[in-house]
Structure formats: C-alpha cells, structure tokens
Design a protein around this motif. Structure first.
Motif, short mmCIF file in Angstrom:
data_model
loop_
_atom_site.label_atom_id
_atom_site.label_comp_id
_atom_site.label_asym_id
_atom_site.label_seq_id
_atom_site.Cartn_x
_atom_site.Cartn_y
_atom_site.Cartn_z
N ALA A 1 55.08 65.93 -20.56
CA ALA A 1 55.28 67.37 -20.58
C ALA A 1 54.59 68.01 -21.78
N GLU A 2 53.74 69.00 -21.52
CA GLU A 2 53.01 69.71 -22.56
C GLU A 2 53.81 70.97 -22.93
N LEU A 3 54.71 70.83 -23.89
CA LEU A 3 55.60 71.93 -24.26
C LEU A 3 55.51 72.21 -25.75
N PHE A 4 55.94 73.41 -26.12
CA PHE A 4 56.17 73.71 -27.53
C PHE A 4 57.58 73.21 -27.84
N LYS A 5 57.66 72.03 -28.41
CA LYS A 5 58.93 71.32 -28.53
C LYS A 5 59.95 72.04 -29.42
N SER A 6 59.49 72.86 -30.38
CA SER A 6 60.41 73.55 -31.28
C SER A 6 60.85 74.91 -30.74
N MET A 7 60.28 75.33 -29.61
CA MET A 7 60.66 76.60 -28.99
C MET A 7 61.71 76.35 -27.91
N THR A 8 62.43 77.39 -27.56
CA THR A 8 63.40 77.28 -26.49
C THR A 8 62.70 77.21 -25.14
N GLN B 1 71.12 77.21 -17.53
CA GLN B 1 72.00 76.71 -18.59
C GLN B 1 71.22 76.14 -19.78
N TYR B 2 69.92 75.91 -19.60
CA TYR B 2 69.09 75.36 -20.69
C TYR B 2 68.18 76.42 -21.30
N ARG B 3 68.29 77.64 -20.83
CA ARG B 3 67.39 78.72 -21.22
C ARG B 3 67.21 78.84 -22.73
N GLY B 4 68.31 78.79 -23.48
CA GLY B 4 68.24 78.99 -24.93
C GLY B 4 68.15 77.71 -25.73
N MET B 5 68.03 76.55 -25.03
CA MET B 5 67.95 75.28 -25.74
C MET B 5 66.53 74.97 -26.18
N VAL B 6 66.41 74.27 -27.30
CA VAL B 6 65.09 73.86 -27.78
C VAL B 6 64.52 72.81 -26.82
N ALA B 7 63.30 73.03 -26.36
CA ALA B 7 62.71 72.18 -25.32
C ALA B 7 62.64 70.72 -25.73
N GLY B 8 62.33 70.46 -27.01
CA GLY B 8 62.19 69.09 -27.46
C GLY B 8 63.48 68.32 -27.50
N ALA B 9 64.62 69.01 -27.40
CA ALA B 9 65.92 68.34 -27.43
C ALA B 9 66.41 67.96 -26.04
N LEU B 10 65.69 68.35 -25.01
CA LEU B 10 66.12 68.08 -23.65
C LEU B 10 65.75 66.65 -23.23
N PRO B 11 66.51 66.06 -22.29
CA PRO B 11 66.12 64.77 -21.73
C PRO B 11 64.76 64.86 -21.06
N PHE B 12 64.11 63.70 -20.91
CA PHE B 12 62.74 63.66 -20.38
C PHE B 12 62.61 64.34 -19.03
N GLY B 13 63.56 64.08 -18.13
CA GLY B 13 63.48 64.68 -16.80
C GLY B 13 63.51 66.19 -16.84
N LEU B 14 64.33 66.75 -17.72
CA LEU B 14 64.40 68.20 -17.85
C LEU B 14 63.15 68.76 -18.52
N GLN B 15 62.58 68.01 -19.46
CA GLN B 15 61.32 68.47 -20.06
C GLN B 15 60.23 68.57 -19.01
#
Length: 257
Positions: A87-94, A142-156
């Motif tokens: 997953a190509e995400l900004f891990k520190s952003m929500t 339910q994950y809208r405001g969570m930091v992307a890098g903290a999510l499990p791999f499947g959710l990322q």
C-alpha cells in the motif's frame, strides 16, 4: 472501440526481455485478469501504463489517447488509477487525509495541500465529498480519523484502494490486491471488485496470483509467461488451455476450477 488497447508492447532491461510483443484489449465495463507465474511481466505492463517505464516497442491507447505520450501525472488525469502490492500511503496521515490528498491531485486545485486537508468551512466548495463517498462505499467510516500507518495490513490495502477510487477513474489497475489477506478479507475483496465495476462503473484490470479470485470475478483472462502472451479468453477457456496448464504446472489452475 475498446477502452484500453495494448499492441506489441515490448521492453528490455539490459539483456532481460521483460515484455515481448504483448497485445490485449480491455472493453468498457469489463473485469480482465492479467495472470502468469512470477516474473511473467504482469506488473511491468502496469508500470508501462503508469509511465514509470518507457517501452522500446508497441503502443498503449486508453480511450483513444496515446498513453506513451503522457507523463505519469497525466495518466491519472486521463482516468487511470492503480493500487500497489504494498500500500502506497502517507503513513503519518489519517485515512481521510490520505484520500483528500488523492482527490486534490485529481482536481488539481491551486489551494495548496495544507489548506486543503483542513476541515471545510461552512459555505465552502464541497471538496472532499468524493473522499467521504468512497469511505462510505468501502466501509472505512470507523477508521476515518485513524493514522493510516497504524492500521492492519488488510485495512491499509483497502485504504490504498480507496485512494485510487477517489480520483474517479474510468479504469483501475489492481496490482495483487489479495496479497497478504486472510480468508474473510478475500471474500470481501471478491465482492468489492464486482461492486467497483457494477456500482461505480469502473473498468478493472487485475493482476493477481490468487487464481480462485481471478477466475470468479473476471470476464476475460490474459496469461503471460516469460514476457509473452500465451493465452487469452474466458476463465473456462484459459483453465483448459494446455499452455497455461504447463506454465502453472497444473496445480494452481486446477484448484481454481
């Protein structure tokens, strides 16, 4: 006219032939699986389409536009989005901020990223509504405001899919979306791929090793081996093709039947 036309695509890396005259079409509204053993050239096709690689031969036309004349950012504006194996995400952003970045890139406003990701003021322009709609579509509320890098791999990976869909593509390139998912997540992915086509109207080109998934969701399947196309047809036709069975040593395709 097909939505995507790939003709004679060829690329070498030094003495290694990654793609050797690959040709196939994708019609509007189809889900097309692009399969093959490791090193067959599947992701290389995606990277040529995304303009990360410059092929030495062949052509890629999308909706009548010559993709090989475009720069990478222009491919997104033309209506093609993609996901990645990792997953190509900004891990520190929500999660929401990740989608806003993608929506901003697609719209191309000049307001600047930092002002864009701030909450919209009353009477604002409505930017971010697409991000909200995709969050709802993919059940990520339910994950809208969570930091992307903290999510499990499947959710990322689901957020990465959301990031691609928020750009309102006509064609989405899914690069091994089933990789690393558990059984329940695979069942959800099956439904999601069909919903992307049926509910959002997005054509899908799918690179995947999970044969059961590919054969269940695809209208047509194109098979690569050592950079060459060895078969193309419906899932039933491809699974019965002797060249495909040989390339996969029989086992994987037999399990998908």
């Amino acid at each position: 006219m097909p939505l995507l036309e790939i003709n004679g695509l060829s690329i070498r890396f030094g003495g290694i032939v990654a793609l050797d005259g690959v040709s196939f079409d994708v019609e509007h509204g189809q889900i097309v699986g692009l399969i093959g053993p490791n090193g067959a050239g599947k992701t290389t096709v995606f990277n040529c389409m995304s303009r990360y690689y410059q092929p030495q031969g062949g052509s890629i036309a999308f909706n009548g536009v010559d993709l090989l004349k475009l720069r990478p950012h222009a491919v997104l504006n033309a209506g093609i989005a993609r996901t990645f194996q990792q997953a190509e995400l900004f891990k520190s952003m929500t999660v929401h901020e990740n989608l806003l970045v993608s929506e901003h890139s697609r719209i191309g406003t000049g307001s600047g990223l930092l002002s864009y990701i701030l909450p919209e003021r009353p009477g604002g322009s409505g930017l971010g509504r697409r991000a909200d709609a995709i969050i709802d579509f993919l059940e990520l509320g339910q994950y809208r405001g969570m930091v992307a890098g903290a999510l499990p791999f499947g959710l990322q990976k689901r957020v990465d899919l959301a990031r691609a869909l928020v750009s309102s593509p006509r064609l989405i390139l899914l690069d091994e979306p089933a990789g690393g998912l558990n059984h329940e997540e695979l069942l959800d992915l099956h439904k999601l791929i069909l919903a992307i086509r049926d509910q959002l109207g997005v054509t899908v080109l799918l690179v995947e090793h999970h044969m059961e998934l590919v054969m269940k969701v695809s209208d047509r399947v194109c098979v690569l081996d050592f950079g060459r196309k060895i078969a193309e047809g419906t899932p039933v036709e491809v699974q019965a093709n002797p060249a495909v069975i040989e390339a996969y040593l029989g086992g994987t395709l037999a399990e998908a039947d």
